[in-house]
Design an enzyme around this catalytic site. Structure first.
Site, PDB file in Angstrom:
ATOM      1  N   ASP A  11       0.821  -1.203   0.000  1.00 30.21           N
ATOM      2  CA  ASP A  11       0.000   0.000   0.000  1.00 30.21           C
ATOM      3  C   ASP A  11       0.861   1.262   0.000  1.00 30.21           C
ATOM      4  OD1 ASP A  11       0.849  -0.148   2.618  1.00 30.21           O
ATOM      5  OD2 ASP A  11      -1.148  -0.232   3.503  1.00 30.21           O
ATOM      6  N   GLU A  54      -1.722  -5.812   8.552  1.00 27.21           N
ATOM      7  CA  GLU A  54      -1.012  -5.287   9.710  1.00 27.21           C
ATOM      8  C   GLU A  54      -1.722  -5.670  11.003  1.00 27.21           C
ATOM      9  OE1 GLU A  54       0.712  -1.337   7.387  1.00 27.21           O
ATOM     10  OE2 GLU A  54      -0.427  -1.086   9.255  1.00 27.21           O
ATOM     11  N   LYS A  59      -1.162  -9.532   2.666  1.00 30.83           N
ATOM     12  CA  LYS A  59      -0.483  -9.077   3.883  1.00 30.83           C
ATOM     13  C   LYS A  59      -1.397  -8.123   4.627  1.00 30.83           C
ATOM     14  CE  LYS A  59       3.060  -6.082   3.826  1.00 30.83           C
ATOM     15  NZ  LYS A  59       2.596  -5.005   4.758  1.00 30.83           N
ATOM     16  N   ASP A 114      -0.911  -6.174  -0.319  1.00 26.11           N
ATOM     17  CA  ASP A 114      -1.395  -5.602   0.930  1.00 26.11           C
ATOM     18  C   ASP A 114      -2.908  -5.466   0.945  1.00 26.11           C
ATOM     19  OD1 ASP A 114       0.746  -5.197   2.635  1.00 26.11           O
ATOM     20  OD2 ASP A 114       1.206  -3.197   1.875  1.00 26.11           O
ATOM     21  N   GLU A 143       8.845  -4.641  11.105  1.00 27.73           N
ATOM     22  CA  GLU A 143       9.247  -3.309  10.672  1.00 27.73           C
ATOM     23  C   GLU A 143       9.672  -2.452  11.856  1.00 27.73           C
ATOM     24  OE1 GLU A 143       7.888   0.516   7.940  1.00 27.73           O
ATOM     25  OE2 GLU A 143       6.641  -1.289   7.983  1.00 27.73           O
TER      26      GLU A 143
END
Length: 265
Positions: free
Chosen positions: A46, A116, A114, A85, A182
């Site tokens: 993204d 978060e 993916k 994403d 990250e």
């Protein structure tokens, strides 16, 4: 014949201590280049919003944006494993919404999605996996949550290291294929990597992860500023600027097109 990278190869690479390479890609042009270079994973991130659309954050990116970018990347890549994403707002409401969004990205050409979040998204990860879609988790600094996190800040320092580790263990238990770490301290990332059966992909998380990912425009020197953890591997931006300057000069002085580059009867 190009050997296609599949989901099951990544645990094998971790077991054999073969580092996994991952770069972002948002279009067919870069996807073809990175694929031919032997990159293992292409992430349709993204970050497309920042790199290609000029947004100041990823939260403005829509599922429709990601579907189009994923289709472009998948049309050009032959070897690399394609991860897309799930953008902000496409999976948070409920697992059913997440599965629907993941299906849209798979239809566009993604081989995994993916998302978060660690423990708080474990049930969502499991729902997507149960629907037959591989998931790459993303913990530590999560850009979609930057407002809640207070900006781009390192996650997992000191006592908070155990929180990040708990997130990693939770996403593994939920069925994640791999996990991106990250902006996590290197020692924390190394400890997490040793504690998991699934691969870790680091970005600003040191050299102890099973693989690394970078935003391609940072890696290739396309921007005036890069995060401190980025190494620039080529000055593509300078080369492209020089090419454009030379082109403009050649056109304005009528050196281009010359006889060699003109059609004649």
């Amino acid at each position: 014949m190009v050997k296609k990278v599949r989901a099951h190869h990544f645990r094998q690479m971790k077991h054999e201590r073969t580092p996994i390479t991952m770069l972002t890609s948002y279009d067919a042009l870069t996807a073809r280049i990175f694929d031919h270079a032997g990159t293992d994973m292409l992430l349709v991130g993204d970050s497309y919003g920042n790199v290609c659309l000029g947004y100041d954050s990823t939260v403005r990116v829509t599922l429709a944006d990601m579907v189009r970018a994923t289709a472009a990347v998948s049309s050009a890549a032959e070897r690399a494993f394609i991860v897309a994403d799930l953008p902000f707002g496409s999976y948070e409401a409920c697992p059913e919404e997440a599965v629907h969004s993941a299906v849209e990205l798979v239809r566009a050409g993604a081989e995994a999605v993916k998302l978060e979040g660690g423990r708080r998204q474990a049930h969502t990860i499991n729902a997507i996996v149960q629907a037959g879609i591989p998931v790459v988790a993303h913990i530590g600094y999560t850009p979609q949550s930057q407002n809640a996190l207070g900006g781009a800040r390192v996650q997992g320092r000191g006592d908070a290291a155990e929180e990040v580790k708990a997130d990693a263990l939770a996403v593994e238990k939920a069925g994640a294929l791999a996990v991106v770490l990250e902006m996590v301290p290197a020692e924390t990332a190394t400890d997490i990597t040793a504690s998991l059966e699934i691969p870790t992909i680091g970005i600003g998380a040191g050299n102890g992860c099973d693989g690394q990912v970078l935003v391609w425009s940072d890696m290739a020197g396309m921007t005036d500023w890069q995060p401190s953890f980025v190494q620039v591997f080529g000055q593509v931006g300078q080369a492209l600027t020089a090419a454009a300057l030379d082109y403009n000069e050649a056109v304005r002085t009528r050196q281009f097109p010359d006889a060699q580059h003109s059609f004649t009867n």
